[in-house]
Motif scaffolding. Sequence first.
Motif, PDB file in Angstrom:
ATOM      1  N   LYS A   1      -5.589  -3.556   9.542  1.00  0.00           N
ATOM      2  CA  LYS A   1      -6.654  -4.538   9.355  1.00  0.00           C
ATOM      3  C   LYS A   1      -6.100  -5.875   8.875  1.00  0.00           C
ATOM      4  CE  LYS A   1     -10.029  -1.857  10.526  1.00  0.00           C
ATOM      5  NZ  LYS A   1     -10.822  -2.131  11.760  1.00  0.00           N
ATOM      6  N   SER A   2      -5.002  -5.815   8.138  1.00  0.00           N
ATOM      7  CA  SER A   2      -4.342  -7.026   7.651  1.00  0.00           C
ATOM      8  C   SER A   2      -2.933  -6.662   7.230  1.00  0.00           C
ATOM      9  CB  SER A   2      -5.106  -7.635   6.470  1.00  0.00           C
ATOM     10  OG  SER A   2      -5.051  -6.771   5.352  1.00  0.00           O
ATOM     11  N   ILE A   3      -2.115  -7.681   6.973  1.00  0.00           N
ATOM     12  CA  ILE A   3      -0.760  -7.471   6.478  1.00  0.00           C
ATOM     13  C   ILE A   3      -0.738  -7.916   5.019  1.00  0.00           C
ATOM     14  CG2 ILE A   3       1.666  -8.119   6.700  1.00  0.00           C
ATOM     15  CD1 ILE A   3       1.144  -8.586   9.677  1.00  0.00           C
ATOM     16  N   ALA A   4      -0.467  -6.966   4.127  1.00  0.00           N
ATOM     17  CA  ALA A   4      -0.437  -7.281   2.701  1.00  0.00           C
ATOM     18  C   ALA A   4       0.920  -7.808   2.274  1.00  0.00           C
ATOM     19  CB  ALA A   4      -0.791  -6.034   1.885  1.00  0.00           C
ATOM     20  N   GLU A   5       1.969  -7.293   2.877  1.00  0.00           N
ATOM     21  CA  GLU A   5       3.336  -7.671   2.508  1.00  0.00           C
ATOM     22  C   GLU A   5       4.223  -7.496   3.740  1.00  0.00           C
ATOM     23  OE1 GLU A   5       5.383  -9.367  -0.380  1.00  0.00           O
ATOM     24  OE2 GLU A   5       3.854  -8.065  -1.264  1.00  0.00           O
ATOM     25  N   PRO A   6       4.704  -8.595   4.345  1.00  0.00           N
ATOM     26  CA  PRO A   6       5.510  -8.454   5.566  1.00  0.00           C
ATOM     27  C   PRO A   6       6.860  -7.782   5.337  1.00  0.00           C
ATOM     28  CG  PRO A   6       4.675 -10.700   5.303  1.00  0.00           C
ATOM     29  CD  PRO A   6       4.432  -9.991   4.019  1.00  0.00           C
ATOM     30  N   GLN A   7       7.483  -8.066   4.205  1.00  0.00           N
ATOM     31  CA  GLN A   7       8.810  -7.514   3.923  1.00  0.00           C
ATOM     32  C   GLN A   7       8.831  -6.981   2.487  1.00  0.00           C
ATOM     33  OE1 GLN A   7      11.551  -7.272   5.955  1.00  0.00           O
ATOM     34  NE2 GLN A   7      10.472  -8.145   7.704  1.00  0.00           N
ATOM     35  N   ALA A   8       8.250  -5.829   2.278  1.00  0.00           N
ATOM     36  CA  ALA A   8       8.156  -5.275   0.925  1.00  0.00           C
ATOM     37  C   ALA A   8       9.447  -4.560   0.544  1.00  0.00           C
ATOM     38  CB  ALA A   8       6.979  -4.316   0.844  1.00  0.00           C
ATOM     39  N   ALA A   9       9.834  -4.727  -0.707  1.00  0.00           N
ATOM     40  CA  ALA A   9      10.962  -3.989  -1.266  1.00  0.00           C
ATOM     41  C   ALA A   9      10.422  -2.754  -1.984  1.00  0.00           C
ATOM     42  CB  ALA A   9      11.739  -4.871  -2.235  1.00  0.00           C
ATOM     43  N   GLU A  10      11.315  -1.806  -2.265  1.00  0.00           N
ATOM     44  CA  GLU A  10      10.876  -0.561  -2.897  1.00  0.00           C
ATOM     45  C   GLU A  10      10.210  -0.815  -4.253  1.00  0.00           C
ATOM     46  OE1 GLU A  10      12.688   3.846  -4.073  1.00  0.00           O
ATOM     47  OE2 GLU A  10      13.902   2.400  -2.948  1.00  0.00           O
ATOM     48  N   LYS A  11      10.651  -1.853  -4.940  1.00  0.00           N
ATOM     49  CA  LYS A  11      10.073  -2.168  -6.250  1.00  0.00           C
ATOM     50  C   LYS A  11       8.604  -2.616  -6.138  1.00  0.00           C
ATOM     51  CE  LYS A  11      11.894  -6.902  -6.148  1.00  0.00           C
ATOM     52  NZ  LYS A  11      10.609  -7.581  -5.955  1.00  0.00           N
ATOM     53  N   ASP A  12       8.189  -3.012  -4.915  1.00  0.00           N
ATOM     54  CA  ASP A  12       6.813  -3.466  -4.705  1.00  0.00           C
ATOM     55  C   ASP A  12       5.841  -2.317  -4.431  1.00  0.00           C
ATOM     56  OD1 ASP A  12       7.618  -6.190  -4.850  1.00  0.00           O
ATOM     57  OD2 ASP A  12       8.277  -6.079  -2.755  1.00  0.00           O
ATOM     58  N   PHE A  13       6.368  -1.124  -4.158  1.00  0.00           N
ATOM     59  CA  PHE A  13       5.515  -0.025  -3.702  1.00  0.00           C
ATOM     60  C   PHE A  13       4.460   0.361  -4.731  1.00  0.00           C
ATOM     61  CE2 PHE A  13       8.989   1.771  -0.652  1.00  0.00           C
ATOM     62  CZ  PHE A  13       8.832   0.647   0.135  1.00  0.00           C
ATOM     63  N   ALA A  14       4.817   0.333  -6.007  1.00  0.00           N
ATOM     64  CA  ALA A  14       3.885   0.762  -7.054  1.00  0.00           C
ATOM     65  C   ALA A  14       2.635  -0.099  -7.086  1.00  0.00           C
ATOM     66  CB  ALA A  14       4.592   0.737  -8.410  1.00  0.00           C
ATOM     67  N   LYS A  15       2.794  -1.380  -6.805  1.00  0.00           N
ATOM     68  CA  LYS A  15       1.646  -2.294  -6.823  1.00  0.00           C
ATOM     69  C   LYS A  15       0.577  -1.874  -5.826  1.00  0.00           C
ATOM     70  CE  LYS A  15       2.268  -6.482  -5.185  1.00  0.00           C
ATOM     71  NZ  LYS A  15       2.642  -7.912  -5.065  1.00  0.00           N
ATOM     72  N   TYR A  16       0.996  -1.205  -4.761  1.00  0.00           N
ATOM     73  CA  TYR A  16       0.067  -0.802  -3.702  1.00  0.00           C
ATOM     74  C   TYR A  16      -0.231   0.702  -3.721  1.00  0.00           C
ATOM     75  CZ  TYR A  16       1.403  -5.405  -1.993  1.00  0.00           C
ATOM     76  OH  TYR A  16       1.635  -6.764  -1.889  1.00  0.00           O
ATOM     77  N   GLY A  17       0.263   1.391  -4.746  1.00  0.00           N
ATOM     78  CA  GLY A  17       0.037   2.827  -4.838  1.00  0.00           C
ATOM     79  C   GLY A  17       0.860   3.614  -3.843  1.00  0.00           C
ATOM     80  N   LEU A  18       1.950   3.043  -3.360  1.00  0.00           N
ATOM     81  CA  LEU A  18       2.772   3.695  -2.333  1.00  0.00           C
ATOM     82  C   LEU A  18       4.013   4.367  -2.913  1.00  0.00           C
ATOM     83  CD1 LEU A  18       2.460   0.956   0.431  1.00  0.00           C
ATOM     84  CD2 LEU A  18       1.412   3.224   0.444  1.00  0.00           C
ATOM     85  N   ASP A  19       4.205   4.268  -4.243  1.00  0.00           N
ATOM     86  CA  ASP A  19       5.320   4.984  -4.873  1.00  0.00           C
ATOM     87  C   ASP A  19       4.974   6.466  -5.001  1.00  0.00           C
ATOM     88  OD1 ASP A  19       3.286   4.270  -6.619  1.00  0.00           O
ATOM     89  OD2 ASP A  19       4.593   4.255  -8.377  1.00  0.00           O
ATOM     90  N   THR A  20       3.705   6.746  -5.241  1.00  0.00           N
ATOM     91  CA  THR A  20       3.185   8.126  -5.229  1.00  0.00           C
ATOM     92  C   THR A  20       1.957   8.120  -4.323  1.00  0.00           C
ATOM     93  OG1 THR A  20       1.872   7.660  -7.208  1.00  0.00           O
ATOM     94  CG2 THR A  20       4.026   8.701  -7.538  1.00  0.00           C
ATOM     95  N   PRO A  21       2.150   8.223  -3.017  1.00  0.00           N
ATOM     96  CA  PRO A  21       1.062   8.035  -2.039  1.00  0.00           C
ATOM     97  C   PRO A  21      -0.125   8.966  -2.254  1.00  0.00           C
ATOM     98  CG  PRO A  21       3.200   8.142  -0.952  1.00  0.00           C
ATOM     99  CD  PRO A  21       3.417   8.560  -2.365  1.00  0.00           C
ATOM    100  N   ASP A  22      -1.286   8.454  -1.899  1.00  0.00           N
ATOM    101  CA  ASP A  22      -2.510   9.254  -1.919  1.00  0.00           C
ATOM    102  C   ASP A  22      -2.466  10.289  -0.810  1.00  0.00           C
ATOM    103  OD1 ASP A  22      -5.197   9.887  -2.689  1.00  0.00           O
ATOM    104  OD2 ASP A  22      -5.879   8.793  -0.922  1.00  0.00           O
ATOM    105  N   LEU A  23      -1.840   9.911   0.314  1.00  0.00           N
ATOM    106  CA  LEU A  23      -1.753  10.820   1.462  1.00  0.00           C
ATOM    107  C   LEU A  23      -0.572  10.423   2.338  1.00  0.00           C
ATOM    108  CD1 LEU A  23      -4.674  12.288   3.430  1.00  0.00           C
ATOM    109  CD2 LEU A  23      -2.854  11.213   4.735  1.00  0.00           C
ATOM    110  N   THR A  24       0.109  11.429   2.882  1.00  0.00           N
ATOM    111  CA  THR A  24       1.230  11.202   3.801  1.00  0.00           C
ATOM    112  C   THR A  24       0.994  12.021   5.061  1.00  0.00           C
ATOM    113  OG1 THR A  24       2.787  10.871   1.972  1.00  0.00           O
ATOM    114  CG2 THR A  24       3.732  11.358   4.131  1.00  0.00           C
ATOM    115  N   ALA A  25       1.143  11.395   6.227  1.00  0.00           N
ATOM    116  CA  ALA A  25       0.972  12.108   7.501  1.00  0.00           C
ATOM    117  C   ALA A  25       2.221  11.902   8.352  1.00  0.00           C
ATOM    118  CB  ALA A  25      -0.257  11.615   8.239  1.00  0.00           C
TER     119      ALA A  25
END
Length: 307
Positions: free
Chosen positions: A236-260
Motif C-alpha cells: 500500500k505504501s513504502i515505509a522505509e526503502p532501505q531499512a537496516a536491521e536496527k530499524d526493524f523494532a520500530k515497525y515490529g519486525l524484530d519479533t514479527p506478528d506473523l511469518t509466511a
Amino acid sequence: MRGFKSTFVLLLVLAGLVGYIYFYEMKRPSPSDTADQKAKVFTVESAKIEQLEVKAASGDRTVLKKSGDAWRIAEPLDARADETEVSGIVSNLASLEIQRVVDENATDLAQFGLASPRIEVGFKAAGQADASHLLLGDSNATGGEIYAKLPASARVFLVSSYLESTFNKGTFDLRDKTILSFDRSKVDSLEIVSKEQRLAFAKAGDGWRLTSPVDARADSGQVEGAIGSLQTLAMKSIAEPQAAEKDFAKYGLDTPDLTATVGAGSTRATIVIGKADQSGFQYARDVSRPMIVTIDPALVNALRNTA
C-alpha cells in the motif's frame, strides 16, 4: 420487336444505375460518419513505444524503459514497473484523439492551465530520435474534457477527461507493487508462523497435507487460496526503502506478528509482518529485500486460521 429491344436497353441502364448507387453511393461514408472520425494526436503504434517519461501533478517524474516484453522504471529508481498501469498509458497515447480544437494559435496559455502544465507525458518509439510530448492543463467548464497541447505548437485542443487518471501517475503508482515473487506452478510447501502456532503444509500429489502441528489431509482450497493471496499481495505504501536491521523494532519486525514462507523446490519466498501503522495497515518485509512496506491487514487475518 423494336419495343422489346427498347425495353431491354432500358433495363440494362436501370441495372447499371442500381449498381452504381450500391457500389459507390451506399459505400461512401455519410457526413455523420466523417464527422465522428476525430484526428489522432500522435501517429504511433503502441507496440513500438519503448520509452516513457511521466511527470505527475504531484511533481513526481518517472522514466520507464521497455526491455523485451517487460517494462522497468529507470528513474528515479530501478524497479519493475506495473505492467497494467504502463499498458494503459501506452495504449491511450496511441489511440489519443482530439475532441475539439479550442484555439489554433493560443497566446494566453495560462487560461487553459498550460503555462505550467500539470501533467506531462513523453514517449519514444522504436527508431524515433526525439521524444514526443503531451502537455495537459485544466479541465474545461463542463469538466468532461482537458485542455492539451504539444510543446512545439501553439494549438490548444481538448482530450477526454478520463485520461487524467491514466496519465497522472506518480512513481509509486507506476512501480510493480507485488511483494513476493515465486513460480506458482512449482510451489510445494507453505509455512505460516504466528505467536500462537506454526502451520506447515506439503504438496501431496494434486492435493495438500498438513504436516504441523499434526499430520492430516489439508483443505486444498484453503491452502491454494492462501498461496494465491501471498502471490498477489500488493504494498500500500513504502515505509522505509532501505531499512537496516536496527530499524526493524520500530515497525515490529524484530519479533514479527506473523511469518509466511512459500517453498518452490529449493527456493523460498518469505514475508514477515509486524505491527500496524496509524491507518491500520501493517508493516511488512520480503526478507530478501531491505524495503519495509505496508499491507492490508485482511491478509494477516486470513492467514490466522487454526489447524
